[in-house]
Design a protein around this motif. Sequence first.
Motif, PDB file in Angstrom:
ATOM      1  N   SER A   1       2.389   0.068  -4.305  1.00 38.86           N
ATOM      2  CA  SER A   1       1.069   0.145  -4.947  1.00 38.86           C
ATOM      3  C   SER A   1       1.188   0.161  -6.466  1.00 38.86           C
ATOM      4  O   SER A   1       0.344  -0.405  -7.169  1.00 38.86           O
ATOM      5  CB  SER A   1       0.304   1.379  -4.455  1.00 38.86           C
TER       6      SER A   1
ATOM      7  N   ALA B   1      -7.101   1.568  -3.127  1.00 34.08           N
ATOM      8  CA  ALA B   1      -8.566   1.562  -3.039  1.00 34.08           C
ATOM      9  C   ALA B   1      -9.220   1.099  -4.331  1.00 34.08           C
ATOM     10  O   ALA B   1     -10.274   0.439  -4.308  1.00 34.08           O
ATOM     11  CB  ALA B   1      -9.067   2.961  -2.669  1.00 34.08           C
TER      12      ALA B   1
ATOM     13  N   LEU C   1      -9.750  -2.793  -4.341  1.00 29.09           N
ATOM     14  CA  LEU C   1     -10.346  -3.509  -3.215  1.00 29.09           C
ATOM     15  C   LEU C   1     -11.439  -4.488  -3.634  1.00 29.09           C
ATOM     16  O   LEU C   1     -11.698  -5.469  -2.940  1.00 29.09           O
ATOM     17  CB  LEU C   1     -10.881  -2.511  -2.180  1.00 29.09           C
TER      18      LEU C   1
ATOM     19  N   LYS D   1      -4.401   3.169   2.403  1.00 24.76           N
ATOM     20  CA  LYS D   1      -5.424   2.407   1.684  1.00 24.76           C
ATOM     21  C   LYS D   1      -5.860   3.112   0.407  1.00 24.76           C
ATOM     22  O   LYS D   1      -6.283   2.466  -0.554  1.00 24.76           O
ATOM     23  CB  LYS D   1      -6.635   2.173   2.592  1.00 24.76           C
TER      24      LYS D   1
ATOM     25  N   LEU E   1       0.252  -0.160   7.176  1.00 24.80           N
ATOM     26  CA  LEU E   1      -0.258   1.202   6.956  1.00 24.80           C
ATOM     27  C   LEU E   1       0.441   2.242   7.835  1.00 24.80           C
ATOM     28  O   LEU E   1      -0.130   3.290   8.133  1.00 24.80           O
ATOM     29  CB  LEU E   1      -1.780   1.262   7.149  1.00 24.80           C
TER      30      LEU E   1
ATOM     31  N   ARG F   1      -3.884  -6.384   6.521  1.00 23.11           N
ATOM     32  CA  ARG F   1      -3.152  -5.460   7.385  1.00 23.11           C
ATOM     33  C   ARG F   1      -2.320  -6.277   8.368  1.00 23.11           C
ATOM     34  O   ARG F   1      -2.862  -6.989   9.220  1.00 23.11           O
ATOM     35  CB  ARG F   1      -4.113  -4.537   8.134  1.00 23.11           C
TER      36      ARG F   1
ATOM     37  N   ALA G   1       0.833  -1.210   0.000  1.00 22.72           N
ATOM     38  CA  ALA G   1       0.000   0.000   0.000  1.00 22.72           C
ATOM     39  C   ALA G   1       0.864   1.254   0.000  1.00 22.72           C
ATOM     40  O   ALA G   1       0.335   2.356   0.103  1.00 22.72           O
ATOM     41  CB  ALA G   1      -0.932   0.009   1.213  1.00 22.72           C
TER      42      ALA G   1
ATOM     43  N   PHE H   1      -6.153  -7.696   0.335  1.00 24.85           N
ATOM     44  CA  PHE H   1      -5.376  -6.847   1.234  1.00 24.85           C
ATOM     45  C   PHE H   1      -5.389  -7.439   2.643  1.00 24.85           C
ATOM     46  O   PHE H   1      -6.430  -7.857   3.143  1.00 24.85           O
ATOM     47  CB  PHE H   1      -5.942  -5.423   1.285  1.00 24.85           C
TER      48      PHE H   1
END
Length: 318
Positions: free
Chosen positions: A22, A50, A53, A46, A41, A62, A17, A60
């Motif tokens: 990305s 995005a 998603l 995000k 993060l 975390r 991310a 994704f």
Amino acid sequence: MSRSYFSNRRVLVTGGAGFVGSHLVDRLLESGDEVLCVDNLFTGAKANIAHHLNHPRFEFMRHDICFPLFVEVDAIYNLACPASPIHYQHDPVQTTKVSVIGSINMLGLAKRIHVPILQASTSEVYGDPHQHPQTEAYWGNVNPIGLRSCYDEGKRCAETLFFDYHRQHSLNIKVARIFNTYGPRMHPADGRVVSNFIIQALRGDDITIYGDGSQTRSFCYVDDLVDGLIRLMNSPAGITGPINLGNPVEFTIRQLAEIVIEMTGARSKLIEHPLPSDDPMQRRPDISLARDKLDWQPHIALRDGLEKTVSYFRNLLD
């Protein structure tokens, strides 16, 4: 075990991310791969992912790679680590942990499931270099106890771990030494020179340069870098690196500031501040190895890349 019996690879991108991560995720999905994006993060966002998603081949998670991760994938890109001085000096102990403990965890995963793993290392392993341009054979000139050491020495230790796993466990490793990279999705408050200058110019502020601006950097647009990372990952197993990935065209910091002022139409003045501790005076890659082994070199000129980057930050500020 590897999931090679699937028609598409499942690829793990740690730090996916983030700025570079990305863009790498974008390219892997475009090529038909499944992507598992792992990020805690801390500096990633995000917003950078995005648009994926709801993608059927994107997932994704975390997660902080300082803790073990047990997943099944076909390849690992290890990009997790804060990369700007402001961010990596905010929590230097954690920065070292993610480079060392995080690398151990990802190498352990790659060893368990028998897949190739690429380490996003950095030109900072060369420190304030006595060799110019920097070749991969140069051992560097790094302060082991300075403010930047958490990042510089953390990345150097990560390289050590990668090559020890390669020698001891025959692990298929790839090590890329990434030089200054810029483009859309850079963090607006990361303190890096390109984002700093563009934000200051767009806001009509004076532009801060450190020293007299005669120190040099080489700026590689993110699309070129991602192409190099993918070529390195897909190269034969015998090509381990380290391999420099960056743009060999060199600019002074003052030149960069003047170009940004011109492109934004700003009336900003240049304000000089003292040089930060251990700030390298010269930075330019020798990319002969990347040209020879990967048939790679950057193609996007600084002004072309800056045009896209300025447009991104203009929209962000608006």
